[in-house]
Design an enzyme around this catalytic site. Structure first.
Site, PDB file in Angstrom:
ATOM      1  N   THR A 204       0.876  -1.186   0.000  1.00  0.00           N
ATOM      2  CA  THR A 204       0.000   0.000   0.000  1.00  0.00           C
ATOM      3  C   THR A 204       0.904   1.223   0.000  1.00  0.00           C
ATOM      4  O   THR A 204       1.629   1.455   0.980  1.00  0.00           O
ATOM      5  CB  THR A 204      -0.889   0.024   1.259  1.00  0.00           C
ATOM      6  OG1 THR A 204      -1.676  -1.161   1.291  1.00  0.00           O
ATOM      7  CG2 THR A 204      -1.806   1.242   1.234  1.00  0.00           C
TER       8      THR A 204
ATOM      9  N   LYS B 275      -7.621   1.629  -3.096  1.00  0.00           N
ATOM     10  CA  LYS B 275      -7.263   1.140  -1.745  1.00  0.00           C
ATOM     11  C   LYS B 275      -7.413   2.254  -0.706  1.00  0.00           C
ATOM     12  O   LYS B 275      -7.999   2.047   0.364  1.00  0.00           O
ATOM     13  CB  LYS B 275      -5.822   0.617  -1.783  1.00  0.00           C
ATOM     14  CG  LYS B 275      -5.173   0.344  -0.449  1.00  0.00           C
ATOM     15  CD  LYS B 275      -5.671  -0.917   0.206  1.00  0.00           C
ATOM     16  CE  LYS B 275      -5.058  -1.084   1.591  1.00  0.00           C
ATOM     17  NZ  LYS B 275      -5.616  -2.201   2.315  1.00  0.00           N
TER      18      LYS B 275
ATOM     19  N   LYS C  86      -1.397   5.317   8.568  1.00  0.00           N
ATOM     20  CA  LYS C  86      -0.623   5.450   7.321  1.00  0.00           C
ATOM     21  C   LYS C  86      -1.574   5.628   6.123  1.00  0.00           C
ATOM     22  O   LYS C  86      -1.383   6.514   5.294  1.00  0.00           O
ATOM     23  CB  LYS C  86       0.246   4.196   7.129  1.00  0.00           C
ATOM     24  CG  LYS C  86       0.910   4.096   5.783  1.00  0.00           C
ATOM     25  CD  LYS C  86       1.516   2.713   5.532  1.00  0.00           C
ATOM     26  CE  LYS C  86       1.690   2.468   4.048  1.00  0.00           C
ATOM     27  NZ  LYS C  86       2.105   1.122   3.711  1.00  0.00           N
TER      28      LYS C  86
HETATM   29  P1  NAD Z   1       5.941  -5.791   7.439  1.00  0.00           P
HETATM   30  O1  NAD Z   1       6.719  -4.655   7.985  1.00  0.00           O
HETATM   31  O2  NAD Z   1       5.580  -6.940   8.312  1.00  0.00           O
HETATM   32  O3  NAD Z   1       6.729  -6.397   6.148  1.00  0.00           O
HETATM   33  C1  NAD Z   1       7.489  -5.637   5.249  1.00  0.00           C
HETATM   34  C2  NAD Z   1       8.742  -6.454   4.930  1.00  0.00           C
HETATM   35  O4  NAD Z   1       9.494  -5.773   3.928  1.00  0.00           O
HETATM   36  C3  NAD Z   1       9.670  -6.623   6.131  1.00  0.00           C
HETATM   37  O5  NAD Z   1       9.887  -7.995   6.381  1.00  0.00           O
HETATM   38  C4  NAD Z   1      10.939  -5.888   5.711  1.00  0.00           C
HETATM   39  O6  NAD Z   1      12.130  -6.484   6.225  1.00  0.00           O
HETATM   40  C5  NAD Z   1      10.860  -5.989   4.211  1.00  0.00           C
HETATM   41  N1  NAD Z   1      11.671  -5.006   3.498  1.00  0.00           N
HETATM   42  C6  NAD Z   1      11.770  -3.673   3.723  1.00  0.00           C
HETATM   43  N2  NAD Z   1      12.620  -3.119   2.836  1.00  0.00           N
HETATM   44  C7  NAD Z   1      13.057  -4.117   2.044  1.00  0.00           C
HETATM   45  C8  NAD Z   1      13.947  -4.167   0.930  1.00  0.00           C
HETATM   46  N3  NAD Z   1      14.573  -3.075   0.478  1.00  0.00           N
HETATM   47  N4  NAD Z   1      14.179  -5.368   0.352  1.00  0.00           N
HETATM   48  C9  NAD Z   1      13.561  -6.475   0.804  1.00  0.00           C
HETATM   49  N5  NAD Z   1      12.708  -6.494   1.850  1.00  0.00           N
HETATM   50  C10 NAD Z   1      12.454  -5.320   2.454  1.00  0.00           C
HETATM   51  O7  NAD Z   1       4.621  -5.148   6.786  1.00  0.00           O
HETATM   52  P2  NAD Z   1       3.272  -5.902   6.330  1.00  0.00           P
HETATM   53  O8  NAD Z   1       2.279  -5.862   7.423  1.00  0.00           O
HETATM   54  O9  NAD Z   1       3.634  -7.209   5.700  1.00  0.00           O
HETATM   55  O10 NAD Z   1       2.768  -4.881   5.209  1.00  0.00           O
HETATM   56  C11 NAD Z   1       3.357  -4.815   3.923  1.00  0.00           C
HETATM   57  C12 NAD Z   1       2.515  -3.907   3.054  1.00  0.00           C
HETATM   58  O11 NAD Z   1       1.172  -4.393   2.998  1.00  0.00           O
HETATM   59  C13 NAD Z   1       2.420  -2.456   3.577  1.00  0.00           C
HETATM   60  O12 NAD Z   1       2.473  -1.582   2.483  1.00  0.00           O
HETATM   61  C14 NAD Z   1       1.056  -2.426   4.262  1.00  0.00           C
HETATM   62  O13 NAD Z   1       0.484  -1.129   4.292  1.00  0.00           O
HETATM   63  C15 NAD Z   1       0.247  -3.369   3.378  1.00  0.00           C
HETATM   64  N6  NAD Z   1      -0.914  -4.010   4.033  1.00  0.00           N
HETATM   65  C16 NAD Z   1      -0.805  -4.517   5.293  1.00  0.00           C
HETATM   66  C17 NAD Z   1      -1.930  -5.121   5.873  1.00  0.00           C
HETATM   67  C18 NAD Z   1      -1.850  -5.693   7.272  1.00  0.00           C
HETATM   68  O14 NAD Z   1      -2.913  -6.000   7.845  1.00  0.00           O
HETATM   69  N7  NAD Z   1      -0.667  -5.886   7.842  1.00  0.00           N
HETATM   70  C19 NAD Z   1      -3.130  -5.218   5.162  1.00  0.00           C
HETATM   71  C20 NAD Z   1      -3.193  -4.733   3.856  1.00  0.00           C
HETATM   72  C21 NAD Z   1      -2.070  -4.133   3.298  1.00  0.00           C
END
Ligand code: NAD
Length: 297
Positions: free
Chosen positions: A93, A168, A243
């Site tokens: 997102t 979204k 966010k």
């Molecule tokens: P998270 O922080 O658990 O996971 C993100 C991952 O990306 C981490 O493991 C981090 O180490 C990795 N990362 C960061 N920079 C990196 C790079 N340069 N190379 C490789 N890996 C890298 O976050 P999440 O909850 O999995 O959310 C991810 C996305 O999904 C966000 O944009 C969030 O807004 C969206 N989202 C989350 C939810 C939810 O309920 N958690 C629901 C819908 C959408």
């Protein structure tokens, strides 16, 4: 099919596992060693860099925290190293502007790209029941739909590049505002001496009915599966909702749209976050509105 999966956090971990279950070979990369270990346990092939992950990919899926990460990973690592035939799908997102910028860069280099953010939390990511909102060239949609299918219950094309992100943040603005409405109503009902179960039953059959009430009730009791029945743990973190509301305000300012209720909602979730509850489910804000933060651990 060879899939490169970049970003194996709370969401990406489960999503990558579902691609393995669908029989695909998944080369996985994350900066976190812990996340890579979990991906390995789920049957992915952990690799040492984004470049290595994408080298032989038919499709690249990214699930990263925010726009800056997506811009950097695509410009510096994916676009220079992936085969031109690879479908590039960003499920993070992020802001509409970053999605459009990455889409444009990809198109200039003759890649097919989609912004494909998801609705549904970590439970839906694990179960493969996310809703995907896709911004892409019309002709690319069937191929993108096929790649995300193992992670999805619904896949809808919203329009061209950036339209997935636009859908979204508009959806989540509805959610953030409607949740506050339901919370305020329960807090008022309590003060007026209404029985909460009875109020739920009535509102659920009346014009107050909405997802925040019926499926995700912030008041403990009426909906057994809602985070309100487990101390507002898990679910959708307040910081994440904040966010998304910030992204909505940013987009509203850039587009010249009035979103005053979205701004009010952002302010309230920001206060709840500042008080130290950013990791609690966003529906926990009901305890702030009741003046009962003492009931939140
Ligand atoms: P998270 O922080 O658990 O996971 C993100 C991952 O990306 C981490 O493991 C981090 O180490 C990795 N990362 C960061 N920079 C990196 C790079 N340069 N190379 C490789 N890996 C890298 O976050 P999440 O909850 O999995 O959310 C991810 C996305 O999904 C966000 O944009 C969030 O807004 C969206 N989202 C989350 C939810 C939810 O309920 N958690 C629901 C819908 C959408």
């Amino acid at each position: 099919m060879h899939i490169a999966f970049i970003g194996l956090g709370n969401m990406g971990g489960g999503m990558a596992a579902n691609q393995v279950k669908a029989g695909h070979e998944v080369a996985a990369f994350d900066l976190s060693a812990q996340a890579l270990d979990r991906a390995k346990a789920a049957g992915c092939l952990p690799v040492a860099s984004v470049a290595e992950a994408v080298a032989k990919a038919d499709a690249v899926v990214t699930m990263l925290p925010a726009g800056a990460h997506v811009r950097a990973v695509y410009a510096e690592q994916i676009l220079p190293n992936a085969p031109k035939t690879a479908l590039l799908i960003d499920c993070s997102t992020i802001d509409v502007e970053s999605a459009r910028a990455v889409g444009l860069q990809a198109r200039e280099l003759e890649f097919r790209f989609a912004d494909a953010p998801v609705s549904g939390g970590t439970a839906a990511a694990d179960a493969g029941t996310l809703a995907f909102m896709v911004g892409c060239d019309e002709g690319d949609f069937p191929a993108i739909e096929a790649v995300v299918q193992p992670m999805a219950r619904a896949v809808i094309r919203a329009g061209d590049h950036g339209a997935g992100q636009a859908a979204k943040i508009c959806n989540n603005m509805v959610l953030g505002i409607s949740m506050l409405g339901v919370c305020e109503a329960f807090a008022l009902a309590e003060k007026l001496g209404l029985d909460s179960e009875r109020f739920f039953e009535i509102a659920n059959q009346s014009s107050g009915q909405c997802w925040s009430l019926s499926t995700y009730c912030p008041w403990p009791g009426p909906v057994a599966t809602a985070p309100s029945n487990r101390g507002y743990e898990g679910g959708f973190a307040t910081a994440m909702m904040l966010k998304d509301l910030k992204l909505a305000q940013q987009a509203a300012a850039a587009a010249g749209a009035a979103a005053p209720m979205g701004a009010q909602a952002e302010g309230l979730y920001a206060l709840f976050d500042r008080l130290g509850y950013g990791t609690k489910d966003f529906s926990g804000i009901v305890q702030m509105l009741r003046g009962r933060l003492d009931e939140l651990a």
